[in-house]
Enzyme design. Structure first.
Site, mmCIF file in Angstrom:
data_model
loop_
_atom_site.group_PDB
_atom_site.id
_atom_site.type_symbol
_atom_site.label_atom_id
_atom_site.label_comp_id
_atom_site.label_asym_id
_atom_site.label_seq_id
_atom_site.Cartn_x
_atom_site.Cartn_y
_atom_site.Cartn_z
ATOM 1 N N GLU A 253 39.346 36.388 -102.994
ATOM 2 C CA GLU A 253 38.948 37.787 -103.166
ATOM 3 C C GLU A 253 38.867 38.164 -104.645
ATOM 4 O O GLU A 253 38.066 39.002 -105.037
ATOM 5 C CB GLU A 253 39.943 38.709 -102.432
ATOM 6 C CG GLU A 253 39.236 39.746 -101.596
ATOM 7 C CD GLU A 253 40.135 40.486 -100.623
ATOM 8 O OE1 GLU A 253 39.661 40.772 -99.521
ATOM 9 O OE2 GLU A 253 41.295 40.789 -100.946
ATOM 10 N N HIS B 252 46.912 13.346 -92.565
ATOM 11 C CA HIS B 252 46.342 12.792 -91.336
ATOM 12 C C HIS B 252 45.179 13.646 -90.837
ATOM 13 O O HIS B 252 44.813 13.582 -89.682
ATOM 14 C CB HIS B 252 47.433 12.684 -90.267
ATOM 15 C CG HIS B 252 48.558 11.790 -90.713
ATOM 16 N ND1 HIS B 252 48.612 10.455 -90.394
ATOM 17 C CD2 HIS B 252 49.631 12.037 -91.510
ATOM 18 C CE1 HIS B 252 49.695 9.919 -90.964
ATOM 19 N NE2 HIS B 252 50.328 10.866 -91.631
ATOM 20 N N LYS C 221 32.448 46.223 -93.842
ATOM 21 C CA LYS C 221 33.268 47.393 -93.451
ATOM 22 C C LYS C 221 32.345 48.548 -93.091
ATOM 23 O O LYS C 221 32.491 49.173 -92.041
ATOM 24 C CB LYS C 221 34.125 47.846 -94.650
ATOM 25 C CG LYS C 221 35.544 47.370 -94.630
ATOM 26 C CD LYS C 221 36.317 48.137 -95.683
ATOM 27 C CE LYS C 221 37.505 47.367 -96.165
ATOM 28 N NZ LYS C 221 38.165 47.971 -97.305
HETATM 29 O O1 PA5 Z 1 43.712 42.507 -101.759
HETATM 30 C C1 PA5 Z 1 43.211 43.497 -101.258
HETATM 31 O O2 PA5 Z 1 43.041 44.548 -101.891
HETATM 32 C C2 PA5 Z 1 42.804 43.502 -99.796
HETATM 33 O O3 PA5 Z 1 42.908 42.244 -99.215
HETATM 34 C C3 PA5 Z 1 43.661 44.487 -99.010
HETATM 35 O O4 PA5 Z 1 45.004 44.103 -99.099
HETATM 36 C C4 PA5 Z 1 43.253 44.565 -97.552
HETATM 37 O O5 PA5 Z 1 41.894 44.846 -97.441
HETATM 38 C C5 PA5 Z 1 44.035 45.656 -96.844
HETATM 39 O O6 PA5 Z 1 43.901 46.841 -97.536
HETATM 40 P P1 PA5 Z 1 44.910 48.024 -97.380
HETATM 41 O O7 PA5 Z 1 46.230 47.587 -97.879
HETATM 42 O O8 PA5 Z 1 44.335 49.129 -98.193
HETATM 43 O O9 PA5 Z 1 44.967 48.372 -95.926
#
Ligand code: PA5
Length: 469
Positions: free
Chosen positions: A295, A324, A438
């Site tokens: 990410e 394995h 989203k």
């Molecule tokens: O790293 C990030 O920002 C994302 O992976 C969020 O943790 C994830 O989308 C969940 O978001 P939130 O904590 O706002 O519910």
């Protein structure tokens, strides 16, 4: 403390050990301008308070005390602690729990868990799993920790809405607040408003800290404290790694070096970054790493708005198990991977293989050896095989698995990914690529304000039956 420091060994990245695919000193020298710029940017951004996650080992000490007190108050009446969260709001707690508690923690009788509650992490809106959860818990004896930085993630909010109704029906409105606790932003999203209106306890995530960098905030500290993990030591470990990573000489700074090597080999087309711990305790650290790396670094645009479509693909593997499964590919497949092993020097538990079947050559040699020496020898042997096959690899060695070393590991990778982001000239702290799906799901679900997106989706070409077999 120095004896408990985690170490990065990058010998097998160098040409003198790995051959033509390895790096030479000149590669580092040629990158020096970018390295210096990245160091400066990190330093400046930190000074300006733009890297708030870096301050968590210090800023969260008081919060940690509050968390410990809250956990102590609530623990007795809590049979299970349930996290509702996803992505950065689930992977860190999972990684830390797996690393620092018993491998079969939930199955242990309560007294063998030290009186601490069981832990479940509902990180999906999968109906089978969520329904199944209610077959093994008694809602009136649980704490539900809704974790969402944005306070608006649909998956987490839906879980919360479902679970709130189930508990409300079971024990009534007045008692809801005894069983629900939020971890969220104090400024944004619906959760903080609901907390105020309905009187839930809320622990706040510092505003500048994003999901995948939030494990050392209440996101990770609250569940860990409930399960008896020493959260002060986690913070201490991270603070210790911070001092190590303040070293501006990259040849003495393991996180900077990890990022530099990752960047250099990515530029050579080795775009897959494997993390392979030789320890079941560290298995979910690899899951957490995959999210952190993917990410943070997979980006279409660079900081100048130029389309770059960059990013290493992180891959998790587990030693010895995946020897394995995936090792064949690592040793003989394309030269497109950088493999990072994680090894534990001192395992806290051990078993000795009995000296039996001594007359059977394929079994006899195992007698008298310990499981810890077996797993560590397998790691060394795999490292040898990969290096011999010209596959670049590194090792992160933990002297032991403890809150102090896990705190270091978390902070190490967070610094590394941030430094890598600077080298790549991308923003490691956003995730614009997840917005489209989203928004599409909001449109399909009829969320107000997404009417245009709905029209866009309706206008997309229809799938052809002939391509569906
Ligand atoms: O790293 C990030 O920002 C994302 O992976 C969020 O943790 C994830 O989308 C969940 O978001 P939130 O904590 O706002 O519910």
């Amino acid at each position: 403390m120095e004896g408990l420091r985690i170490k990065l060994d990058y010998n097998n990245v160098m040409k003198e050990f790995t051959g033509e695919h390895g790096l030479i000193q000149e590669n580092f020298e040629n990158l020096s301008e970018k390295i210096e710029k990245a160091k400066k940017l990190i330093e400046e951004k930190r000074k300006k308070g733009m890297l708030e996650w870096m301050e968590l080992p210090y800023s969260q000490r008081e919060t940690a005390k509050e968390i410990i007190q809250y956990a102590e108050e609530k623990r007795k009446e809590t049979e299970a602690f349930i996290i509702l969260g996803i992505g950065g709001s689930a992977l860190g707690p999972m990684a830390v729990q797996q690393a620092l508690n018993h491998p079969y923690y939930n199955e242990l009788p309560r007294e063998k868990r030290g009186g601490f509650p069981r832990l479940y992490i509902a990180d999906n809106i999968d109906p089978e799993r969520l329904t199944g959860l209610f077959d093994i818990i008694e809602p009136s004896k649980c704490i539900f920790n809704v974790i969402s930085k944005s306070g608006s993630t649909s998956e987490t909010m839906s879980q919360f809405m479902i679970i709130r109704e189930i508990i409300r029906k079971a024990i009534g409105d007045e008692k809801l607040k005894d069983h629900i606790v939020f971890t969220t932003s104090g400024e944004k999203g619906s959760l903080i408003k609901i907390a105020e209106e309905e009187g839930y306890r809320a622990f706040l995530i510092p505003e500048g800290v994003g999901g995948r960098f939030s494990q050392l905030s209440p996101v990770g500290l609250l569940p860990a404290a409930f399960c008896g993990i020493d959260i002060m030591e986690l913070l201490q470990g991270a603070a210790f790694m911070d001092t190590v990573c303040k070293n501006q000489n990259e040849f003495e700074n393991p996180a900077y070096m990890y990022a530099i090597i990752s960047y250099l080999v990515m530029a050579q087309g080795k775009n897959i970054s494997v993390l392979m711990p030789y320890s079941d305790q560290l298995k979910y650290i690899a899951d957490w790493y995959v999210q952190l790396w993917a990410e943070s670094l997979g980006k279409r645009l660079d900081n100048d708005g130029k389309q770059v479509n960059l990013g290493p693909t992180p891959l998790k593997a587990l030693g010895v198990t995946d020897q394995h499964s995936q090792l064949q590919l690592f040793v003989e497949g394309p030269f497109d991977k950088l493999i990072t092993f994680m090894a534990v020097k001192n395992h806290q538990k051990d078993l000795i293989i009995p000296k039996i079947y001594e007359d059977i050559p394929s079994l006899g040699f195992l007698g008298g050896k310990s499981c810890s020496s077996f797993i560590n020898t397998q790691k060394t042997a795999t490292e040898y095989a990969l290096t011999k096959a010209g596959r670049i690899n590194m090792t992160i060695e933990l002297p032991e698995v403890s809150p102090f070393t896990i705190g270091q590991v978390l902070f190490f990778f967070e610094v590394a990914v941030s430094f890598m982001g600077e080298l790549m000239n991308i923003d490691a702290f956003n995730q614009p690529g997840v917005e489209e799906s989203k928004n599409a799901s909001y449109a399909m679900f009829g969320r107000p304000g997404y009417e245009e997106k709905k029209k866009e989706l309706d206008a997309k070409p229809h799938k052809k039956e002939e391509y569906i077999l």
